[in-house]
Design a protein around this motif. Structure first.
Motif, PDB file in Angstrom:
ATOM      1  N   ARG A 167       0.870  -1.190   0.000  1.00 33.36           N
ATOM      2  CA  ARG A 167       0.000   0.000   0.000  1.00 33.36           C
ATOM      3  C   ARG A 167       0.909   1.243   0.000  1.00 33.36           C
ATOM      4  O   ARG A 167       0.898   2.043   0.915  1.00 33.36           O
ATOM      5  CB  ARG A 167      -0.923  -0.028   1.215  1.00 33.36           C
ATOM      6  N   HIS A 168       1.738   1.369  -1.031  1.00 31.71           N
ATOM      7  CA  HIS A 168       2.611   2.545  -1.111  1.00 31.71           C
ATOM      8  C   HIS A 168       1.794   3.738  -1.621  1.00 31.71           C
ATOM      9  O   HIS A 168       0.598   3.606  -1.908  1.00 31.71           O
ATOM     10  CB  HIS A 168       3.841   2.253  -1.982  1.00 31.71           C
ATOM     11  N   HIS A 169       2.465   4.875  -1.788  1.00 29.29           N
ATOM     12  CA  HIS A 169       1.707   6.118  -2.037  1.00 29.29           C
ATOM     13  C   HIS A 169       1.103   6.234  -3.437  1.00 29.29           C
ATOM     14  O   HIS A 169       0.463   7.235  -3.734  1.00 29.29           O
ATOM     15  CB  HIS A 169       2.539   7.348  -1.658  1.00 29.29           C
ATOM     16  N   GLU A 170       1.309   5.219  -4.283  1.00 28.31           N
ATOM     17  CA  GLU A 170       0.554   5.202  -5.546  1.00 28.31           C
ATOM     18  C   GLU A 170      -0.508   4.103  -5.528  1.00 28.31           C
ATOM     19  O   GLU A 170      -1.117   3.809  -6.549  1.00 28.31           O
ATOM     20  CB  GLU A 170       1.501   4.988  -6.738  1.00 28.31           C
ATOM     21  N   ASN A 171      -0.701   3.504  -4.364  1.00 29.69           N
ATOM     22  CA  ASN A 171      -1.718   2.450  -4.261  1.00 29.69           C
ATOM     23  C   ASN A 171      -2.861   2.830  -3.324  1.00 29.69           C
ATOM     24  O   ASN A 171      -3.537   1.964  -2.760  1.00 29.69           O
ATOM     25  CB  ASN A 171      -1.079   1.128  -3.859  1.00 29.69           C
ATOM     26  N   TRP A 172      -3.060   4.111  -3.146  1.00 32.57           N
ATOM     27  CA  TRP A 172      -4.291   4.653  -2.557  1.00 32.57           C
ATOM     28  C   TRP A 172      -4.456   6.034  -3.185  1.00 32.57           C
ATOM     29  O   TRP A 172      -3.485   6.624  -3.667  1.00 32.57           O
ATOM     30  CB  TRP A 172      -4.243   4.696  -1.021  1.00 32.57           C
ATOM     31  N   PHE A 187      -7.698  -0.463  -4.320  1.00 30.47           N
ATOM     32  CA  PHE A 187      -7.287  -1.153  -5.554  1.00 30.47           C
ATOM     33  C   PHE A 187      -5.862  -1.674  -5.400  1.00 30.47           C
ATOM     34  O   PHE A 187      -5.161  -1.332  -4.452  1.00 30.47           O
ATOM     35  CB  PHE A 187      -7.375  -0.208  -6.774  1.00 30.47           C
ATOM     36  N   ASP A 188      -5.464  -2.502  -6.351  1.00 29.14           N
ATOM     37  CA  ASP A 188      -4.102  -3.064  -6.435  1.00 29.14           C
ATOM     38  C   ASP A 188      -3.687  -3.877  -5.202  1.00 29.14           C
ATOM     39  O   ASP A 188      -2.867  -3.439  -4.392  1.00 29.14           O
ATOM     40  CB  ASP A 188      -3.066  -1.959  -6.720  1.00 29.14           C
ATOM     41  N   HIS A 189      -4.249  -5.084  -5.101  1.00 38.01           N
ATOM     42  CA  HIS A 189      -3.878  -5.977  -4.005  1.00 38.01           C
ATOM     43  C   HIS A 189      -3.157  -7.222  -4.535  1.00 38.01           C
ATOM     44  O   HIS A 189      -3.122  -8.265  -3.888  1.00 38.01           O
ATOM     45  CB  HIS A 189      -5.125  -6.412  -3.218  1.00 38.01           C
TER      46      HIS A 189
HETATM   47 MG   LIG Z   1      -0.019   0.000  -8.057  1.00 38.14          MG
END
Ligand SMILES: [Mg+2]
Ligand SMILES: Nc1ncnc2c1ncn2[C@@H]1O[C@H](COP(=O)(O)OP(=O)(O)OP(=O)(O)O)[C@@H](O)[C@H]1O
Length: 305
Positions: A167-172, A187-189
C-alpha cells in the motif's frame, strides 16, 4: 469457478505507465473503460487480486472489482477491472495528495518504496480532508462507518488480513470531481497473500515442526509500506499499521474487527475454490486459507501490540 474474460493486446487503446506490471486500457462491449493487468511473471498476481477483491466484498469495503482474464494475443493470465475514475473524474494518487499537504514530500517515481515520509500520521491527515467515496461504492458498508477515515481504516485492516505489503503512495488515491476530493475505492492488491512464494515453500511451511518457519511466524513477518515516523529504520508491520490507523477512529476499529470476526470461514474457502486450479493449486488454496485464518485471528485477538 470464477469466469475468465478473454482480452486482446491488439485491442489496446493505451498502455498504463503507472505501476510496475504491464497493463493496457481498452473499451468493453458496453462502452466501459477497462484495464487489463497482466501477471507476466507467473507469480500469482492475478489470483491474489481476484481473491482480495472478493474478500473486500465480504468486508463491505468500497473496492475496484477485478475479474480473472487472459490476454489471448500474448497468452498471459491477468485481471480486468473497470476504471474507478471515469471522465470527468480523475484519480489523484496518494503521493500527490501528500505533496499538496507538504511541499517536501518526495514524489519521484523511484521513491515508491521505502519512503519514510509515508507515515501513518501524514496519511491520516490527508485522508481526514477527503469526502467518502461516491454513493455507488458504499452499498456494502457496515453501519456506523461513515467518514473517509473510517473507510480507509478498513483498507488498512484488509491489508493486515491479506498480508498486503504494497500500500505505497501510488496504491491509494482520491477521486477528483470538479473541486471535490473523495476517497477512491481500494485497488491493487495483487502483491498480497504471499502469492510469490511458490508451492514448494508453501508445503514446507505448512508441514514444518520448526515454529520459526511455520505459518504463524511467516504471517508476522509481513511489513507494510507505512512508517511510524520519518526517522524510523523499518516500516511498520501490517498489524502495527492497522492498529496505528485505527487510533484515528476507535469506533471504526470496533466495527471492522467485528465485521471480520463475523465472516464465515466456509465462505472464504469457497472463494479460494472458485479460482481455477491452473492458477491456484490445491496447496496454494490450503496455504492461503491458513494464512488468512492466522491473520484474522491476530486482528480479532488484538493482543500483539
Ligand atoms: Mg499499483
Ligand atoms: N480501476 C482503476 N481505475 C482508474 N485507474 C486505475 C485503476 N486501476 C489502476 N489504475 C491506475 O493505474 C495505476 C497502476 O495500477 P495498479 O496499481 O493496479 O498496478 P501495478 O502495476 O500493480 O502497481 P504496483 O507497481 O503498485 O504494484 C494506478 O496507480 C492508477 O493510476
Amino acid at each position: 469457478m470464477f469466469s475468465v474474460r478473454e482480452v486482446y493486446l491488439s485491442k489496446a487503446e493505451s498502455l498504463e505507465q503507472l505501476g510496475t506490471k504491464p497493463k493496457f486500457w481498452f473499451t468493453g462491449e458496453n462502452g466501459e473503460r477497462l484495464l487489463f493487468k497482466a501477471d507476466q511473471r507467473g507469480t500469482g498476481e492475478d489470483w491474489a487480486e481476484k481473491i482480495a477483491c472478493e474478500l473486500c466484498g465480504l468486508l463491505g469495503l468500497p473496492h475496484v472489482d477485478y475479474e480473472l482474464a487472459v490476454d489471448l494475443d500474448k497468452h498471459r493470465p491477468g485481471v480486468v477491472c473497470q476504471t474507478c475514475s471515469p471522465p470527468p473524474a480523475s484519480l489523484i494518487l496518494g503521493n500527490q495528495l501528500l505533496l499538496a499537504h507538504d511541499q517536501r514530500y518526495p514524489t519521484e517515481a523511484k521513491n515508491r518504496y521505502k519512503v519514510r515520509e509515508h507515515t501513518v500520521a501524514a496519511v491520516a491527515e490527508v485522508i481526514k480532508a477527503l469526502y467518502p467515496p461516491p454513493e455507488d461504492w458504499l452499498k456494502g458498508l457496515p453501519k456506523g462507518i461513515t467518514s473517509a477515515t473510517d473507510i480507509f481504516a478498513g483498507y488498512i485492516m484488509l491489508d493486515a488480513w491479506i498480508g498486503n505489503q504494497d500500500r505505497h503512495h501510488e496504491n491509494w488515491a482520491a477521486l477528483k470531481l470538479e473541486n471535490t476530493l473523495q476517497l477512491a475505492p481500494t485497488f491493487d492488491h495483487g502483491a498480497a497473500l504471499a502469492r510469490q512464494i511458490g508451492d514448494t515453500e508453501r508445503q514446507q511451511r505448512m508441514t514444518t515442526r520448526d515454529a520459526g518457519f511455520g505459518i504463524a511466524h511467516f504471517a508476522r513477518s509481513a511489513r507494510s509500506a507505512f512508517y511510524r515516523d520519518s526517522g524510523a529504520k523499518k516500516s511498520m508491520t501490517t498489524i502495527e499499521a492497522w492498529r496505528a490507523f485505527s487510533l484515528y477512529t476507535p469506533s471504526a476499529y470496533k466495527i471492522w474487527v467485528s465485521q471480520l470476526h463475523a465472516i464465515d470461514a466456509a465462505r472464504v474457502r469457497k472463494i479460494l475454490e472458485k479460482v481455477p486450479l491452473d492458477r491456484l493449486s490445491n496447496i496454494g488454496r490450503d496455504f492461503t486459507d491458513r494464512l488468512l485464518t492466522e491473520n484474522r485471528k491476530r486482528i480479532v485477538d488484538g493482543d500483539e501490540i
